[in-house]
Design an enzyme around this catalytic site. Structure first.
Site, PDB file in Angstrom:
ATOM      1  N   HIS A 108      -2.276  -0.171  -5.088  1.00  0.00           N
ATOM      2  CA  HIS A 108      -2.141   0.137  -6.505  1.00  0.00           C
ATOM      3  C   HIS A 108      -0.677   0.163  -6.904  1.00  0.00           C
ATOM      4  CE1 HIS A 108      -6.357   2.205  -6.798  1.00  0.00           C
ATOM      5  NE2 HIS A 108      -6.409   0.935  -6.475  1.00  0.00           N
ATOM      6  N   ASP A 156      -4.934   1.726  -1.762  1.00  0.00           N
ATOM      7  CA  ASP A 156      -4.349   2.567  -2.802  1.00  0.00           C
ATOM      8  C   ASP A 156      -2.837   2.376  -2.742  1.00  0.00           C
ATOM      9  OD1 ASP A 156      -3.856   4.656  -4.701  1.00  0.00           O
ATOM     10  OD2 ASP A 156      -5.715   5.625  -4.113  1.00  0.00           O
TER      11      ASP A 156
END
Length: 513
Positions: A322, A288
């Site tokens: 991300h 993430d």
């Protein structure tokens, strides 16, 4: 010049002062008291296995020597003296916790070579935890061993709230982290060893949206101060790896933080509502965001009005996340005074990623943000500022959060202030070079893009540049701006984009040079 970032009792961290991003311009050798101890090519390096309260001189090729003295300590003990086995099979929780409990202020608990299987461990003030090079603290896969921490408890005498647990910007119950400290100070976690959450061998990453209580972090500090984490590898957390919360004077130095690319919510380092945070010389590769700077959702932001303030990120390398550096989306207390420099972002979805939305509130102010001397390669969209973020909240698809009509400014309206991006090289982009979308009732106040080069990958893939409702896919798009008060684009080259190099809608003051 050699700068000392941290001098502990048994470890020290240094930085070479130059203009290079993460890597030094040449290979160097490091001598300690005249003896060669390592060679390297990164701007940040560390020394371990030092003697407490001892004078040293460090020499680096091409730099003047630097003398330093390690810190004093009251005692140093091995966790094995308290019965820890370290074979990866025996449960060492009780031995480790007993050792921490017994350690005097100013003492050091050393983990020698071995794998120490354990449940959560509570840390306390004025201690050093040292993980030697071949030592691993391994989290148990038994989910029942991670106690549930309440979010808020009412004080029995005063009736005031006492906060303990949190998840994604709300004060809610959570599972206890593997290493856990609340309301403590002067904690150091150092060494070349590993803290492994072991989530890849458990059920923590399975059906994550239906778990009754949010998953534990790997290392969690709540309302702590004077915390240093230096040298270790942190990996495979059930959720966020390192999570300081409402804490001050924090250092994260020369760390490696790892998790598989497809692991859910395994952010590397998420300082939330913290003040004075230095993140230097770290390597992040997770599933993430690499770094997500936060300050709570609306209730937390309104109650405490505690911004994430005075954060410095320098000489770090981020890949596969991300976002390399993300602000929000839980930023209702605001984010102020952030400097990011001399970093490398590789194959992240976004470089800078700002996530906010209507409803974060009038205290949700992001201002004083500077990115400089950054190199990106293979980042899908290097710069994203999105005031329409549509994840996580129950009203994400409401008319209030989807309409492009100009709404009244009220207590729910967030604000994005001044942002500077300069001296950057962004190679092999895919989706867009830059995508900034403000609110019609609250445009982004000021954006300066200066001395930046963008190129595109030969096999560029399409995608949405920002997570928002009604997002349209792009590929090889240039710089896109909507709802910005003042925009300056200076000395920017965009090679190989499809369509206009710069698109500016609803920009009141636009200067292009």
């Amino acid at each position: 010049m050699i700068k000392a970032l941290f001098i502990g009792s048994v470890s020290a961290c240094f930085e070479l002062d130059n203009d290079s991003a993460y890597y030094n311009d040449y290979e160097y050798t490091v001598k300690l008291n005249g003896r060669e101890v390592l060679s390297g090519n990164t701007n940040v390096f560390s020394l371990f296995d030092l003697e407490p309260h001892t004078d040293y001189t460090v020499e680096v090729t091409g730099h003047d020597p630097l003398s330093f003295k390690t810190a004093k300590e009251t005692s140093a003990v091995s966790v094995k003296d308290f019965g820890a086995v370290g074979d990866g099979v025996a449960d060492d929780t009780l031995s480790i916790q007993t050792a921490v409990n017994c350690l005097p202020a100013g003492g050091r608990l050393r983990f020698p070579e071995g794998t120490y299987l354990t449940g959560p461990i509570n840390l306390k003030s004025h201690i050093t935890i040292e993980f030697t090079e071949k030592a691993t603290l391994l989290g148990t896969t038994d989910m029942a061993r991670y106690p549930k921490i309440p979010g808020v408890i009412t004080d029995l005498v005063t009736g005031e709230e006492v906060h303990f647990g949190t998840w994604e910007g709300n004060a809610v119950p959570m599972h206890q982290a593997l290493l856990f400290a609340e309301y403590a100070e002067d904690i150091k976690i150092v060494g070349r060893g590993t803290v492994d959450g072991n989530a890849q061998n458990s059920q923590w990453w399975v059906d994550v949206k239906n778990q009754e209580v949010p998953r534990p972090r790997l290392i969690f500090f709540n309302r702590c101060k004077l915390v240093t984490v230096h040298g270790i590898t942190a990996q495979n957390a059930a959720s966020w790896q390192l999570h300081p919360y409402f804490s001050t004077e924090l250092q994260f130095l020369d760390l490696s933080v790892n998790a598989p690319k497809d692991s859910p919510n395994t952010d590397a380092l998420d300082p939330e509502a913290c003040d004075t945070v230095n993140i230097v010389g770290c390597r992040f590769s997770v599933g993430d965001d690499c770094i997500a700077i936060k300050s709570g959702k609306i209730e937390i932001g309104r109650k405490f009005k505690q911004p994430a303030n005075r954060h410095t990120i320098r000489n770090c390398i981020m890949q596969f996340g991300h976002g390399a550096i993300t602000l929000g989306s839980e930023m209702a207390g605001g984010v102020k005074n952030l400097s990011v420099s001399r970093c490398i972002f590789k194959e992240t979805d976004r470089g800078l990623r700002i996530k906010t939305r209507r409803g974060r509130g009038k205290d949700a102010v992001i201002d004083g943000i500077e990115f400089k001397n950054i190199k990106m390669d293979g980042v899908l969209t290097p710069i994203v500022m999105n005031m329409w973020y549509n994840c996580c909240d129950p009203d994400r698809y409401s008319e209030y959060n989807t309409t492009r009509e100009k709404l009244p400014v009220d207590d729910r309206t967030p604000y994005l202030g001044k942002f500077t991006f300069r001296d950057m090289e962004c190679l092999n982009c895919h989706v867009a070079a830059c995508y900034c979308d403000g609110l019609p009732e609250m445009p982004i106040d000021e954006i300066t893009v200066d001395n930046i080069k963008f190129t595109y990958a030969e096999n560029a893939k399409s995608g949405v540049p920002a997570m928002k409702n009604n997002a349209e896919e792009m590929c090889r798009a240039g710089l896109y701006f909507d709802n910005v008060r003042k925009l300056t684009v200076r000395n920017v080259t965009v090679e190989g984009c499809v369509g206009d190099e710069v698109t500016a809608h609803n920009v009141a003051l636009f200067t292009e040079e």
